[in-house]
Design a protein around this motif. Structure first.
Motif, mmCIF file in Angstrom:
data_model
loop_
_atom_site.group_PDB
_atom_site.id
_atom_site.type_symbol
_atom_site.label_atom_id
_atom_site.label_comp_id
_atom_site.label_asym_id
_atom_site.label_seq_id
_atom_site.Cartn_x
_atom_site.Cartn_y
_atom_site.Cartn_z
ATOM 1 N N GLY A 156 0.815 -1.618 0.369
ATOM 2 C CA GLY A 156 0.231 -0.247 0.091
ATOM 3 C C GLY A 156 0.457 1.415 0.174
ATOM 4 N N LEU A 157 2.134 0.930 -0.681
ATOM 5 C CA LEU A 157 2.736 2.411 -0.860
ATOM 6 C C LEU A 157 2.227 3.207 -1.562
ATOM 7 N N GLU A 158 2.201 4.615 -1.322
ATOM 8 C CA GLU A 158 2.237 5.481 -1.661
ATOM 9 C C GLU A 158 2.799 5.293 -3.796
ATOM 10 N N PRO A 159 2.726 5.991 -4.590
ATOM 11 C CA PRO A 159 2.823 5.334 -5.779
ATOM 12 C C PRO A 159 4.643 6.183 -6.155
ATOM 13 N N GLU A 160 4.653 7.322 -5.470
ATOM 14 C CA GLU A 160 5.735 7.725 -5.920
ATOM 15 C C GLU A 160 7.249 6.985 -5.018
ATOM 16 N N ARG A 161 6.741 6.718 -3.214
ATOM 17 C CA ARG A 161 7.553 6.321 -2.772
ATOM 18 C C ARG A 161 7.558 4.591 -3.324
ATOM 19 N N ALA A 162 6.491 4.217 -4.241
ATOM 20 C CA ALA A 162 6.728 2.759 -4.248
ATOM 21 C C ALA A 162 8.114 3.042 -5.814
ATOM 22 N N GLU A 163 8.427 4.259 -6.309
ATOM 23 C CA GLU A 163 8.448 4.174 -7.816
ATOM 24 C C GLU A 163 10.301 4.316 -7.208
ATOM 25 N N LEU A 164 10.689 5.398 -6.447
ATOM 26 C CA LEU A 164 11.859 5.475 -5.761
ATOM 27 C C LEU A 164 12.421 4.493 -4.449
ATOM 28 N N LEU A 165 11.669 3.347 -4.424
ATOM 29 C CA LEU A 165 12.154 1.916 -3.681
ATOM 30 C C LEU A 165 12.181 1.136 -5.237
ATOM 31 N N ALA A 166 12.035 1.015 -6.213
ATOM 32 C CA ALA A 166 11.658 0.171 -7.231
ATOM 33 C C ALA A 166 13.038 0.247 -8.281
ATOM 34 N N ARG A 167 13.248 1.800 -7.854
ATOM 35 C CA ARG A 167 14.652 1.915 -8.457
ATOM 36 C C ARG A 167 15.439 1.793 -8.564
ATOM 37 N N LEU A 168 15.557 2.453 -6.678
ATOM 38 C CA LEU A 168 16.648 1.659 -6.119
ATOM 39 C C LEU A 168 16.664 0.266 -5.777
#
Length: 233
Positions: free
Chosen positions: A186-198
């Protein structure tokens, strides 16, 4: 599905083909007695090993571990007498540990169908320990499965690799990791995008970082130190 099994399967997202193949091998009685799971740290090697151990010993005999029987619960909690994890976190696997395993596997399983030994980060094994394990890999006793994990097969002795069935885990896409973080946590899309890339496809790292801000802070400190070293160079 119990919480422990759900968490385990989260770490295996992106590896559905490998999971399905192992499930099929268990169902058809074609299990290899020596495996080598390869891939970068945090990609799911240990999770896949625990999944296989659970599938072999689950008393429900379903397509996947039920997570509810006594065997599954003990494996998920790390207290099953027939499923052992050795090494990991950079620790050297030494010849004394291999000799201990060799003594144990000569005995029948205590309470399950299979004994499973997971030798993590086997690229950190000592040469003596690796050579000691060769005979066991070549002729493992019945009802014993040895699972080695390593970053790359090339870091191991060719004689060790040749005695194992190699399962190479490859990173899922950034989009797939982001999707998992949003749908499962249930993460916010922006935070999920950051973690996914990292994460660079390491779902395990992304799941940990989602609940532990210290991992991100450590990563930021690393980049700051690297930039400083480059400027001084």
């Amino acid at each position: 599905m119990t919480g422990a099994v759900r968490k385990l399967k989260q770490h295996l997202i992106g590896h559905e083909r490998e999971v399905s193949r192992l499930e099929s091998e268990v169902a058809q009685g074609r299990v290899s007695q020596a495996y080598l799971f390869t891939g970068p740290r945090g990609i799911g090697k240990t999770s896949l090993a625990l999944f296989l151990a659970s599938a072999l010993n689950c008393t429900s005999r379903g397509q996947e571990p039920c997570g509810q029987c006594v065997s599954c619960r003990k494996i998920m909690r790390g207290v099953h007498p027939d499923v052992r994890l050795i090494g990991g976190t950079g620790a050297k696997i030494k010849i004394e540990q291999i000799r201990e395993i060799q003594l144990e596997i000569a005995l029948a399983p205590f309470e399950s169908l299979w004994k499973v030994y997971v030798l993590r980060d086997f690229h950190h094994v000592t040469p003596e320990a690796a050579n000691c394990l060769l005979k066991t890999l070549e002729e493992p006793p019945p009802r014993v499965v040895l699972i080695l994990t390593a970053c790359r097969a090339g870091f191991l002795l060719p004689t060790v690799v040749s005695r194992c069935r190699v399962v190479a885990l490859r990173p899922p896409t950034v989009d797939r990791v982001r999707e998992v973080l949003v749908s499962e946590l249930g993460l916010e899309p922006e935070r999920a995008e950051l973690l996914a890339r990292l994460s660079r496809g390491r779902v395990g790292w992304a799941l940990e970082a989602a609940s532990d801000d210290e991992l991100l802070r450590d990563r930021e400190k690393h980049f700051v130190a690297l930039e400083e070293a480059l400027r001084q160079g």
